[in-house]
Design a protein around this motif. Sequence first.
Motif, short mmCIF file in Angstrom:
data_model
loop_
_atom_site.label_atom_id
_atom_site.label_comp_id
_atom_site.label_asym_id
_atom_site.label_seq_id
_atom_site.Cartn_x
_atom_site.Cartn_y
_atom_site.Cartn_z
N ARG A 120 0.86 -1.19 0.00
CA ARG A 120 0.00 0.00 0.00
C ARG A 120 0.89 1.24 0.00
N GLY A 121 0.69 2.09 -0.98
CA GLY A 121 1.50 3.30 -1.08
C GLY A 121 1.09 4.11 -2.28
N ARG A 122 1.75 5.25 -2.43
CA ARG A 122 1.43 6.20 -3.50
C ARG A 122 2.66 6.39 -4.39
N ALA A 123 2.40 6.76 -5.63
CA ALA A 123 3.47 6.95 -6.61
C ALA A 123 4.46 8.03 -6.17
N GLU A 124 3.96 9.03 -5.45
CA GLU A 124 4.83 10.14 -5.03
C GLU A 124 5.71 9.80 -3.84
N SER A 125 5.48 8.64 -3.22
CA SER A 125 6.28 8.23 -2.05
C SER A 125 6.30 6.70 -2.02
N ILE A 126 7.16 6.11 -2.85
CA ILE A 126 7.18 4.66 -3.02
C ILE A 126 7.99 4.02 -1.89
N PRO A 127 7.39 3.13 -1.10
CA PRO A 127 8.09 2.55 0.06
C PRO A 127 9.00 1.37 -0.33
N CYS A 150 -2.71 10.60 -14.95
CA CYS A 150 -3.82 11.56 -14.96
C CYS A 150 -4.43 11.77 -13.57
N PHE A 151 -4.10 10.90 -12.60
CA PHE A 151 -4.65 11.04 -11.25
C PHE A 151 -3.64 11.57 -10.24
N LEU A 152 -2.41 11.84 -10.68
CA LEU A 152 -1.37 12.26 -9.74
C LEU A 152 -1.44 13.75 -9.46
N ASP A 153 -1.27 14.10 -8.18
CA ASP A 153 -1.14 15.52 -7.84
C ASP A 153 0.18 16.08 -8.35
N ASP A 154 1.23 15.26 -8.35
CA ASP A 154 2.56 15.74 -8.72
C ASP A 154 3.30 14.68 -9.53
N PRO A 155 3.11 14.66 -10.86
CA PRO A 155 3.77 13.63 -11.67
C PRO A 155 5.29 13.72 -11.63
N VAL A 156 5.84 14.93 -11.46
CA VAL A 156 7.30 15.06 -11.38
C VAL A 156 7.82 14.30 -10.17
N LEU A 157 7.17 14.47 -9.03
CA LEU A 157 7.58 13.76 -7.82
C LEU A 157 7.46 12.24 -8.02
N LEU A 210 8.27 15.95 -19.01
CA LEU A 210 8.33 15.60 -17.58
C LEU A 210 9.36 14.50 -17.33
N LEU A 211 9.39 13.51 -18.21
CA LEU A 211 10.36 12.43 -18.07
C LEU A 211 11.78 12.97 -18.20
N GLY A 212 12.01 13.85 -19.15
CA GLY A 212 13.33 14.45 -19.34
C GLY A 212 13.78 15.25 -18.13
N ARG A 213 12.84 15.93 -17.51
CA ARG A 213 13.17 16.74 -16.32
C ARG A 213 13.57 15.88 -15.13
N THR A 214 13.14 14.62 -15.13
CA THR A 214 13.39 13.75 -13.98
C THR A 214 14.46 12.70 -14.26
N GLY A 215 15.25 12.91 -15.29
CA GLY A 215 16.42 12.05 -15.52
C GLY A 215 16.19 10.84 -16.39
N PHE A 216 15.04 10.79 -17.08
CA PHE A 216 14.76 9.67 -17.98
C PHE A 216 15.08 10.05 -19.42
N ARG A 217 15.49 9.06 -20.19
CA ARG A 217 15.71 9.24 -21.63
C ARG A 217 14.66 8.41 -22.36
N VAL A 218 13.82 9.09 -23.15
CA VAL A 218 12.76 8.39 -23.87
C VAL A 218 13.38 7.51 -24.95
N ALA A 219 13.01 6.22 -24.93
CA ALA A 219 13.57 5.26 -25.88
C ALA A 219 12.61 4.98 -27.04
#
Length: 199
Positions: free
Chosen positions: A89-96, A112-119, A173-182
């Motif tokens: 049980r957890g949220r995408a913005e704080s993965i345990p 589409c349901f996230l308050d903060d997709p960057v986080l 958003l992915l680029g801002r968070t260190g991901f490279r789109v493949a």
Amino acid sequence: MGVTDGGRMPGDVFEQFAEDYDRWFEEHRAEYHAELARIRRLLPRPDSRALEVGVGSGRFAAPLGIPLGIEPSRALGRMARGRGIEVIRGRAESIPIRDGSCSSALMVTVICFLDDPVLAFEEIHRVLVPGGTLVLGFLEREGEVARKYLHEREKHRFLSRARFYSSDEVRQLLGRTGFRVAEVDSRAGFSVIAARKGR
């Protein structure tokens, strides 16, 4: 499908209507299997360290062979467990989950349901191994699928307060968070993006 505890989408919608949410996959088998096939094509073969964030009722994790899911809804989490998924049980913005412990991550119709997709993307980046892959499936803003679902009574209940993004916005958003789109597979308003964490 992931849900935030506050903000746009209260989790109780998924608690109260979990059976309705899950039944959609039976009633729309062709659409569901088409989405599943497109995700399977871009997702690396899951191993014991693969994760789905917002696992919902396990409709994607189970057939894809993803053993672990994060889910805030107790009702949906119970369904996913019934399909053989280990659910935390957890949220995408704080993965345990500890840093660098997941080989791949999947998120389907969660952004589409996230308050903060960057986080959320930062958290997924944190838990992935170097070079690990994140695969996102999402309804594009102004796409025909989103427009159709918003007029379907059963789906509207869940999507009425969703925030939709364009494929370009998600890539930024992915680029801002260190991901490279493949790779990007965008058709009929449902987009699937595979992105990798830098080594």
